[in-house]
Motif scaffolding. Structure first.
Motif, PDB file in Angstrom:
ATOM      1  N   MET A 154       1.263  -0.635   8.580  1.00  7.70           N
ATOM      2  CA  MET A 154       2.409  -1.525   8.437  1.00  7.70           C
ATOM      3  C   MET A 154       3.187  -1.666   9.751  1.00  7.70           C
ATOM      4  SD  MET A 154       5.381  -1.489   5.540  1.00  7.70           S
ATOM      5  CE  MET A 154       6.070   0.066   5.986  1.00  7.70           C
ATOM      6  N   VAL A 155       3.232  -0.624  10.558  1.00  7.04           N
ATOM      7  CA  VAL A 155       4.047  -0.654  11.773  1.00  7.04           C
ATOM      8  C   VAL A 155       3.224  -1.010  13.011  1.00  7.04           C
ATOM      9  CG1 VAL A 155       5.457   0.785  13.298  1.00  7.04           C
ATOM     10  CG2 VAL A 155       5.699   0.993  10.826  1.00  7.04           C
ATOM     11  N   ALA A 156       2.047  -0.421  13.171  1.00  4.91           N
ATOM     12  CA  ALA A 156       1.291  -0.567  14.416  1.00  4.91           C
ATOM     13  C   ALA A 156       0.613  -1.923  14.567  1.00  4.91           C
ATOM     14  CB  ALA A 156       0.238   0.536  14.521  1.00  4.91           C
ATOM     15  N   LEU A 157       0.223  -2.560  13.499  1.00  8.20           N
ATOM     16  CA  LEU A 157      -0.512  -3.818  13.639  1.00  8.20           C
ATOM     17  C   LEU A 157       0.353  -5.025  13.999  1.00  8.20           C
ATOM     18  CD1 LEU A 157      -3.289  -3.506  10.972  1.00  8.20           C
ATOM     19  CD2 LEU A 157      -3.412  -3.154  13.412  1.00  8.20           C
ATOM     20  N   PRO A 158       1.582  -5.143  13.522  1.00  5.54           N
ATOM     21  CA  PRO A 158       2.395  -6.291  13.963  1.00  5.54           C
ATOM     22  C   PRO A 158       2.884  -6.178  15.405  1.00  5.54           C
ATOM     23  CG  PRO A 158       3.169  -5.486  11.851  1.00  5.54           C
ATOM     24  CD  PRO A 158       2.187  -4.493  12.365  1.00  5.54           C
ATOM     25  N   LEU A 159       2.926  -4.978  15.959  1.00  2.50           N
ATOM     26  CA  LEU A 159       3.462  -4.804  17.307  1.00  2.50           C
ATOM     27  C   LEU A 159       2.687  -5.539  18.398  1.00  2.50           C
ATOM     28  CD1 LEU A 159       4.742  -1.132  17.312  1.00  2.50           C
ATOM     29  CD2 LEU A 159       6.061  -3.246  17.256  1.00  2.50           C
TER      30      LEU A 159
ATOM     31  N   ALA B  66       0.826  -1.205   0.000  1.00  2.00           N
ATOM     32  CA  ALA B  66       0.000   0.000   0.000  1.00  2.00           C
ATOM     33  C   ALA B  66       0.857   1.251   0.000  1.00  2.00           C
ATOM     34  CB  ALA B  66      -0.937  -0.001   1.203  1.00  2.00           C
ATOM     35  N   VAL B  67       1.949   1.236   0.750  1.00  2.00           N
ATOM     36  CA  VAL B  67       2.868   2.381   0.762  1.00  2.00           C
ATOM     37  C   VAL B  67       3.514   2.536  -0.611  1.00  2.00           C
ATOM     38  CG1 VAL B  67       5.059   3.230   1.702  1.00  2.00           C
ATOM     39  CG2 VAL B  67       3.311   2.322   3.230  1.00  2.00           C
TER      40      VAL B  67
ATOM     41  N   SER C  94      -3.275   4.768  -0.630  1.00  2.00           N
ATOM     42  CA  SER C  94      -3.908   5.512   0.454  1.00  2.00           C
ATOM     43  C   SER C  94      -3.664   6.996   0.243  1.00  2.00           C
ATOM     44  CB  SER C  94      -3.324   5.081   1.802  1.00  2.00           C
ATOM     45  OG  SER C  94      -3.905   5.837   2.835  1.00  2.00           O
ATOM     46  N   PRO C  95      -4.710   7.810   0.346  1.00  2.00           N
ATOM     47  CA  PRO C  95      -4.509   9.250   0.152  1.00  2.00           C
ATOM     48  C   PRO C  95      -3.520   9.850   1.147  1.00  2.00           C
ATOM     49  CG  PRO C  95      -6.834   8.713   0.091  1.00  2.00           C
ATOM     50  CD  PRO C  95      -6.104   7.472   0.516  1.00  2.00           C
ATOM     51  N   ARG C  96      -3.465   9.295   2.325  1.00  2.00           N
ATOM     52  CA  ARG C  96      -2.503   9.764   3.328  1.00  2.00           C
ATOM     53  C   ARG C  96      -1.536   8.624   3.612  1.00  2.00           C
ATOM     54  NH1 ARG C  96      -7.395  11.071   4.906  1.00  2.00           N
ATOM     55  NH2 ARG C  96      -8.026  13.227   4.922  1.00  2.00           N
ATOM     56  N   ALA C  97      -0.275   8.857   3.314  1.00  2.00           N
ATOM     57  CA  ALA C  97       0.721   7.801   3.494  1.00  2.00           C
ATOM     58  C   ALA C  97       0.869   7.397   4.954  1.00  2.00           C
ATOM     59  CB  ALA C  97       2.065   8.255   2.943  1.00  2.00           C
ATOM     60  N   ALA C  98       0.554   8.287   5.884  1.00  2.00           N
ATOM     61  CA  ALA C  98       0.692   7.963   7.300  1.00  2.00           C
ATOM     62  C   ALA C  98      -0.222   6.809   7.694  1.00  2.00           C
ATOM     63  CB  ALA C  98       0.398   9.191   8.149  1.00  2.00           C
ATOM     64  N   ALA C  99      -1.396   6.720   7.096  1.00  2.00           N
ATOM     65  CA  ALA C  99      -2.311   5.615   7.407  1.00  2.00           C
ATOM     66  C   ALA C  99      -1.713   4.284   6.972  1.00  2.00           C
ATOM     67  CB  ALA C  99      -3.656   5.837   6.735  1.00  2.00           C
ATOM     68  N   ALA C 100      -1.116   4.244   5.803  1.00  2.00           N
ATOM     69  CA  ALA C 100      -0.506   3.002   5.317  1.00  2.00           C
ATOM     70  C   ALA C 100       0.722   2.644   6.151  1.00  2.00           C
ATOM     71  CB  ALA C 100      -0.136   3.133   3.848  1.00  2.00           C
ATOM     72  N   TRP C 101       1.531   3.625   6.500  1.00  2.00           N
ATOM     73  CA  TRP C 101       2.694   3.365   7.355  1.00  2.00           C
ATOM     74  C   TRP C 101       2.245   2.911   8.731  1.00  2.00           C
ATOM     75  CZ3 TRP C 101       7.579   2.563   6.294  1.00  2.00           C
ATOM     76  CH2 TRP C 101       8.092   3.022   5.095  1.00  2.00           C
TER      77      TRP C 101
ATOM     78  N   HIS D 202      -2.881  -1.055  21.603  1.00  2.00           N
ATOM     79  CA  HIS D 202      -4.145  -1.548  21.065  1.00  2.00           C
ATOM     80  C   HIS D 202      -5.008  -0.393  20.558  1.00  2.00           C
ATOM     81  CE1 HIS D 202      -3.196  -5.376  23.068  1.00  2.00           C
ATOM     82  NE2 HIS D 202      -3.989  -5.878  22.140  1.00  2.00           N
ATOM     83  N   VAL D 203      -5.002   0.704  21.272  1.00  2.00           N
ATOM     84  CA  VAL D 203      -5.768   1.878  20.830  1.00  2.00           C
ATOM     85  C   VAL D 203      -5.187   2.421  19.525  1.00  2.00           C
ATOM     86  CG1 VAL D 203      -6.369   4.253  21.411  1.00  2.00           C
ATOM     87  CG2 VAL D 203      -6.536   2.466  23.145  1.00  2.00           C
ATOM     88  N   VAL D 204      -3.859   2.524  19.457  1.00  2.00           N
ATOM     89  CA  VAL D 204      -3.210   3.023  18.229  1.00  2.00           C
ATOM     90  C   VAL D 204      -3.509   2.097  17.052  1.00  2.00           C
ATOM     91  CG1 VAL D 204      -0.962   3.424  17.134  1.00  2.00           C
ATOM     92  CG2 VAL D 204      -1.406   4.294  19.430  1.00  2.00           C
ATOM     93  N   SER D 205      -3.491   0.797  17.275  1.00  2.00           N
ATOM     94  CA  SER D 205      -3.801  -0.157  16.204  1.00  2.00           C
ATOM     95  C   SER D 205      -5.232   0.009  15.717  1.00  2.00           C
ATOM     96  CB  SER D 205      -3.598  -1.593  16.695  1.00  2.00           C
ATOM     97  OG  SER D 205      -2.263  -1.809  17.029  1.00  2.00           O
ATOM     98  N   GLY D 206      -6.170   0.174  16.641  1.00  2.00           N
ATOM     99  CA  GLY D 206      -7.568   0.374  16.250  1.00  2.00           C
ATOM    100  C   GLY D 206      -7.778   1.665  15.487  1.00  2.00           C
ATOM    101  N   VAL D 207      -7.142   2.742  15.941  1.00  2.00           N
ATOM    102  CA  VAL D 207      -7.250   4.024  15.243  1.00  2.00           C
ATOM    103  C   VAL D 207      -6.646   3.923  13.846  1.00  2.00           C
ATOM    104  CG1 VAL D 207      -6.414   6.416  15.251  1.00  2.00           C
ATOM    105  CG2 VAL D 207      -7.366   5.411  17.328  1.00  2.00           C
ATOM    106  N   THR D 208      -5.540   3.211  13.727  1.00  2.00           N
ATOM    107  CA  THR D 208      -4.908   3.036  12.417  1.00  2.00           C
ATOM    108  C   THR D 208      -5.835   2.294  11.459  1.00  2.00           C
ATOM    109  OG1 THR D 208      -2.730   3.000  13.432  1.00  2.00           O
ATOM    110  CG2 THR D 208      -2.907   2.083  11.230  1.00  2.00           C
TER     111      THR D 208
END
Length: 75
Positions: free
Chosen positions: A23-28, A7-8, A13-20, A45-51
């Motif tokens: 990619m980073v927050a969900l495997p953690l 995706a990156v 994704s219109p905003r690259a931060a969402a794709a990044w 967990h909150v950051v992963s859900g928001v992402t």
């Protein structure tokens, strides 16, 4: 992680931060699962859900691609 990397790279994704973030927050949480429950793991967990919500909102708002058309990067 492969979906996030593609995706990156594709710029879908219109905003690259969402794709990044995807990619980073969900495997953690999987990597930090052996740790005890702390404020850090709860916050993760909150950051992963928001992402996930951010990525879903970005992709839902992206313009639709006609069937058979080659999609271009959404920026």
């Amino acid at each position: 992680m492969l979906f996030g990397a593609s995706a990156v790279r594709a710029g879908v994704s219109p905003r690259a931060a969402a794709a990044w973030g995807y990619m980073v927050a969900l495997p953690l949480p999987a990597l930090l699962a052996p740790l005890a429950d702390t404020v850090l793991t709860s916050g993760l967990h909150v950051v992963s859900g928001v992402t996930l919500m951010w990525l879903a909102a970005d992709l839902y708002a992206a313009p639709a691609v006609a069937e058979g058309a080659v999609p271009t990067a959404v920026r």
